[in-house]
Design a protein around this motif. Structure first.
Motif, mmCIF file in Angstrom:
data_model
loop_
_atom_site.group_PDB
_atom_site.id
_atom_site.type_symbol
_atom_site.label_atom_id
_atom_site.label_comp_id
_atom_site.label_asym_id
_atom_site.label_seq_id
_atom_site.Cartn_x
_atom_site.Cartn_y
_atom_site.Cartn_z
ATOM 1 N N ALA A 84 17.786 52.588 40.922
ATOM 2 C CA ALA A 84 18.119 54.109 40.406
ATOM 3 C C ALA A 84 17.277 54.933 41.593
ATOM 4 C CB ALA A 84 17.351 54.181 39.142
ATOM 5 N N PHE A 85 16.206 54.600 41.942
ATOM 6 C CA PHE A 85 15.418 55.451 42.814
ATOM 7 C C PHE A 85 15.368 54.719 44.483
ATOM 8 C CE2 PHE A 85 13.799 55.622 38.553
ATOM 9 C CZ PHE A 85 13.631 57.088 38.449
ATOM 10 N N THR A 86 16.564 54.169 44.987
ATOM 11 C CA THR A 86 16.323 53.714 46.183
ATOM 12 C C THR A 86 16.513 54.568 47.263
ATOM 13 O OG1 THR A 86 17.493 52.132 47.782
ATOM 14 C CG2 THR A 86 18.730 53.240 46.020
ATOM 15 N N ASN A 87 17.139 55.782 46.972
ATOM 16 C CA ASN A 87 17.141 56.798 47.888
ATOM 17 C C ASN A 87 16.103 57.562 47.915
ATOM 18 O OD1 ASN A 87 19.978 56.398 48.497
ATOM 19 N ND2 ASN A 87 20.674 57.591 46.859
ATOM 20 N N LEU A 88 15.155 57.279 47.076
ATOM 21 C CA LEU A 88 13.850 58.152 47.478
ATOM 22 C C LEU A 88 12.723 57.267 47.868
ATOM 23 C CD1 LEU A 88 11.552 60.366 46.364
ATOM 24 C CD2 LEU A 88 11.412 59.258 44.282
ATOM 25 N N LEU A 89 12.794 55.990 47.645
ATOM 26 C CA LEU A 89 11.882 54.898 47.990
ATOM 27 C C LEU A 89 11.967 54.417 49.595
ATOM 28 C CD1 LEU A 89 11.469 52.746 44.877
ATOM 29 C CD2 LEU A 89 10.106 54.643 45.488
ATOM 30 N N GLY A 90 13.484 54.416 49.864
ATOM 31 C CA GLY A 90 13.799 54.093 51.133
ATOM 32 C C GLY A 90 13.316 52.856 51.802
ATOM 33 N N ILE A 92 12.228 65.988 27.699
ATOM 34 C CA ILE A 92 13.168 65.560 28.690
ATOM 35 C C ILE A 92 12.864 64.234 29.642
ATOM 36 C CG2 ILE A 92 14.879 66.493 30.455
ATOM 37 C CD1 ILE A 92 14.589 69.171 29.115
ATOM 38 N N TYR A 93 13.703 63.387 29.673
ATOM 39 C CA TYR A 93 13.238 62.247 30.318
ATOM 40 C C TYR A 93 14.389 61.744 31.080
ATOM 41 C CZ TYR A 93 9.391 62.409 27.031
ATOM 42 O OH TYR A 93 8.445 62.740 25.965
ATOM 43 N N ILE A 94 14.258 60.784 32.067
ATOM 44 C CA ILE A 94 15.265 59.977 32.607
ATOM 45 C C ILE A 94 15.326 58.562 32.143
ATOM 46 C CG2 ILE A 94 16.299 58.958 34.798
ATOM 47 C CD1 ILE A 94 15.073 61.280 36.316
ATOM 48 N N ASN A 95 16.218 58.509 31.053
ATOM 49 C CA ASN A 95 16.017 57.194 30.419
ATOM 50 C C ASN A 95 17.017 55.906 31.184
ATOM 51 O OD1 ASN A 95 16.289 54.859 28.572
ATOM 52 N ND2 ASN A 95 16.028 56.230 26.634
ATOM 53 N N LEU A 96 16.265 54.834 31.634
ATOM 54 C CA LEU A 96 17.073 54.036 32.582
ATOM 55 C C LEU A 96 17.073 52.448 31.848
ATOM 56 C CD1 LEU A 96 15.251 54.776 35.671
ATOM 57 C CD2 LEU A 96 17.363 55.236 35.198
ATOM 58 N N LYS A 97 16.603 52.389 30.529
ATOM 59 C CA LYS A 97 16.407 50.944 30.001
ATOM 60 C C LYS A 97 17.773 50.307 29.726
ATOM 61 C CE LYS A 97 13.977 48.563 26.425
ATOM 62 N NZ LYS A 97 12.736 48.688 25.074
ATOM 63 N N ASN A 98 18.639 51.062 29.063
ATOM 64 C CA ASN A 98 20.056 50.288 28.941
ATOM 65 C C ASN A 98 21.021 50.773 29.868
ATOM 66 O OD1 ASN A 98 19.015 49.265 26.250
ATOM 67 N ND2 ASN A 98 19.062 51.193 25.464
ATOM 68 N N ARG A 99 20.498 51.190 31.111
ATOM 69 C CA ARG A 99 21.786 51.666 32.194
ATOM 70 C C ARG A 99 22.197 50.492 32.873
ATOM 71 N NH1 ARG A 99 21.118 53.371 37.843
ATOM 72 N NH2 ARG A 99 22.499 55.052 38.226
ATOM 73 N N LYS A 100 23.276 49.998 32.765
ATOM 74 C CA LYS A 100 24.061 49.004 33.293
ATOM 75 C C LYS A 100 24.656 49.158 34.705
ATOM 76 C CE LYS A 100 25.654 46.828 28.972
ATOM 77 N NZ LYS A 100 26.803 46.375 28.154
ATOM 78 N N ASN A 101 24.610 50.500 35.092
ATOM 79 C CA ASN A 101 24.952 50.764 36.428
ATOM 80 C C ASN A 101 23.684 50.747 37.335
ATOM 81 O OD1 ASN A 101 25.895 52.158 38.773
ATOM 82 N ND2 ASN A 101 26.883 53.737 37.873
ATOM 83 N N LYS A 102 23.845 49.977 38.384
ATOM 84 C CA LYS A 102 22.740 49.732 39.442
ATOM 85 C C LYS A 102 22.787 50.621 40.547
ATOM 86 C CE LYS A 102 21.343 46.263 36.843
ATOM 87 N NZ LYS A 102 20.313 46.451 35.882
ATOM 88 N N LYS A 103 23.796 51.546 40.393
ATOM 89 C CA LYS A 103 23.913 52.350 41.680
ATOM 90 C C LYS A 103 22.754 53.604 41.618
ATOM 91 C CE LYS A 103 28.979 52.331 41.749
ATOM 92 N NZ LYS A 103 30.196 53.466 41.794
ATOM 93 N N GLY A 143 12.233 48.967 46.560
ATOM 94 C CA GLY A 143 11.247 49.667 47.611
ATOM 95 C C GLY A 143 10.020 49.753 46.928
ATOM 96 N N ILE A 144 9.162 50.158 47.661
ATOM 97 C CA ILE A 144 7.589 50.259 47.048
ATOM 98 C C ILE A 144 7.539 51.731 46.338
ATOM 99 C CG2 ILE A 144 5.271 50.789 48.097
ATOM 100 C CD1 ILE A 144 5.923 49.438 50.552
ATOM 101 N N GLN A 145 7.333 51.142 45.149
ATOM 102 C CA GLN A 145 7.118 52.365 44.051
ATOM 103 C C GLN A 145 5.939 52.998 44.101
ATOM 104 O OE1 GLN A 145 6.183 52.056 39.561
ATOM 105 N NE2 GLN A 145 8.427 51.722 39.613
ATOM 106 N N GLN A 146 5.057 52.426 44.358
ATOM 107 C CA GLN A 146 3.470 52.994 44.674
ATOM 108 C C GLN A 146 2.518 51.788 44.953
ATOM 109 O OE1 GLN A 146 1.366 51.698 42.097
ATOM 110 N NE2 GLN A 146 2.257 51.449 40.126
ATOM 111 N N VAL A 147 1.483 52.287 45.284
ATOM 112 C CA VAL A 147 0.045 51.514 45.729
ATOM 113 C C VAL A 147 -0.847 52.136 44.837
ATOM 114 C CG1 VAL A 147 -0.656 53.139 47.389
ATOM 115 C CG2 VAL A 147 -1.578 50.902 47.708
ATOM 116 N N GLY A 148 -1.674 50.876 44.078
ATOM 117 C CA GLY A 148 -2.820 51.342 43.440
ATOM 118 C C GLY A 148 -3.860 51.443 44.135
ATOM 119 N N ILE A 149 -4.542 52.664 43.918
ATOM 120 C CA ILE A 149 -5.947 53.019 44.813
ATOM 121 C C ILE A 149 -7.005 53.112 43.654
ATOM 122 C CG2 ILE A 149 -6.974 54.473 46.348
ATOM 123 C CD1 ILE A 149 -4.100 55.604 47.404
#
Length: 347
Positions: free
Chosen positions: A218-224, A320-331, A7-13
């Motif tokens: 990872a963020f598909t439910n947020l981005l829509g 505290i972070y959400i670390n996705l770099k080595n996450r193999k699960n695409k859900k 999805g769209i992560q952001q727009v640069g303004i």
């Protein structure tokens, strides 16, 4: 085709005052979640800044109701140039913002002295919408949406699309459909229109493309969902929004998509004849957020940013972070984990 873009992560303004814009977009659009606030040099973007490395201040804020965020971007080593875009000009003319109820949203914007609000209008598909113009002459297209990540007190959600001017519709359709996977045609109409923000007698061809929410990412439910409206002026030549200006000058500088597998997307892009113009290759940090970012140009040179997210801060002070770099699960990430982004607020 395998979904490589969620999805769209952001727009640069691009703005002239990032702190002022941050507060305006927090109050008006509910962009009150802070992802990063970073001051540094834009070394990798020198190909779009006159072959010089310029200093910049970048702030990424989001609205957890759902949709993409705003990357507010200001030059600090030069005065950014302004431009008053017209509907149909080549480039990103406007971004689409979702709302719960269009009349309620219009009343909300009318009360704010820092924006100008249009009347309610009907799109070619019969959908009611309206336009908002901010202090930097940027246009936002507001329409109702059925997709939300969570309920909050905001009148609107985030970014779910853009209005992009093109010079050749058929050529541009191949880019957005085949590379980005936004391939459902909602309408394809040619006429003069009354639902545009400027009074003009131009003839436009308008094609609205849609991509439903991805099942992976990872963020598909947020981005829509994603909607891209391509606009071509038929009866005259049109101007290019960033002609003789730098990336980072005032206006919508890029549209950024969230990517699942950048290596595979790069191969697809090259096979289709669209070479990446920028590639950070490894993780690139924006304050404490990290990811691999790349740029590709649409057939008119409009900049599309692509980001494979590696790390997102939750509570920076506590590390505290959400670390996705080595996450193999695409859900998709659990909703509670995405909700943790809300712990950092725009002040």
């Amino acid at each position: 085709m395998k979904q490589l873009i969620t999805g769209i992560q952001q727009v640069g303004i691009g703005v002239s005052n990032s702190c002022e814009a941050k507060s305006l977009y927090r109050d008006v659009f509910g962009m009150n979640i802070l992802i990063f606030d970073d001051k540094a040099s834009a070394e990798l973007m020198s190909c779009y800044t006159g072959k010089e490395i310029h200093q910049r201040h970048a702030i990424l804020s989001m609205n957890l109701a759902g949709g993409g965020g705003f990357e507010i971007w200001q030059f600090t080593s030069r005065k950014p140039e302004s431009y008053n875009a017209q509907f149909g000009d080549i480039g990103i003319f406007s971004v689409k913002i979702k709302c719960h109820e269009v009349e309620t949203a219009q009343n909300h914007f009318k009360k704010n002295k820092n924006v100008c609000t249009s009347d309610l209008m009907k799109s070619p598909s019969g959908k009611t919408h309206f336009w908002v113009k901010d202090l930097n002459e940027n246009y936002f297209n507001i329409a109702e949406s059925d997709h939300w990540f969570k309920k909050n007190n905001c009148i609107t959600g985030g970014v779910y699309g853009a209005v992009i001017g093109v010079s050749d519709m058929e050529t541009s359709l191949q880019f957005y459909k085949n590379l980005l996977g936004i391939d459902e045609i909602v309408y394809d109409v040619t006429s003069s229109f009354t639902d545009v923000p400027h009074k003009a007698e131009n003839i436009f061809r308008r094609v609205l493309l849609r991509k439903k929410k991805s099942l992976e990412g990872a963020f598909t439910n947020l981005l829509g969902d994603v909607e891209i409206e391509l606009v071509q002026i038929i009866n005259k030549d049109c101007n290019k929004i960033f002609q003789n200006r730098y990336w980072g000058d005032c206006g919508f500088i890029h549209l950024c998509f969230d990517v699942i597998d950048m290596d595979e997307l790069k191969k697809l892009s090259e096979n289709l004849g669209y070479n990446f113009t920028v590639d950070s290759k490894n993780s690139y940090a924006m304050e404490t957020a990290e990811g691999r970012f790349c740029y590709v140009e649409d057939p008119d040179g409009t900049l599309i940013e692509l980001v494979e997210t590696h790390k997102v801060p939750v509570l920076k002070k506590l590390g505290i972070y959400i670390n996705l770099k080595n996450r193999k699960n695409k859900k998709p990430l659990p909703r509670w984990m995405v909700n943790c982004l809300g712990l950092s607020k725009v002040k």
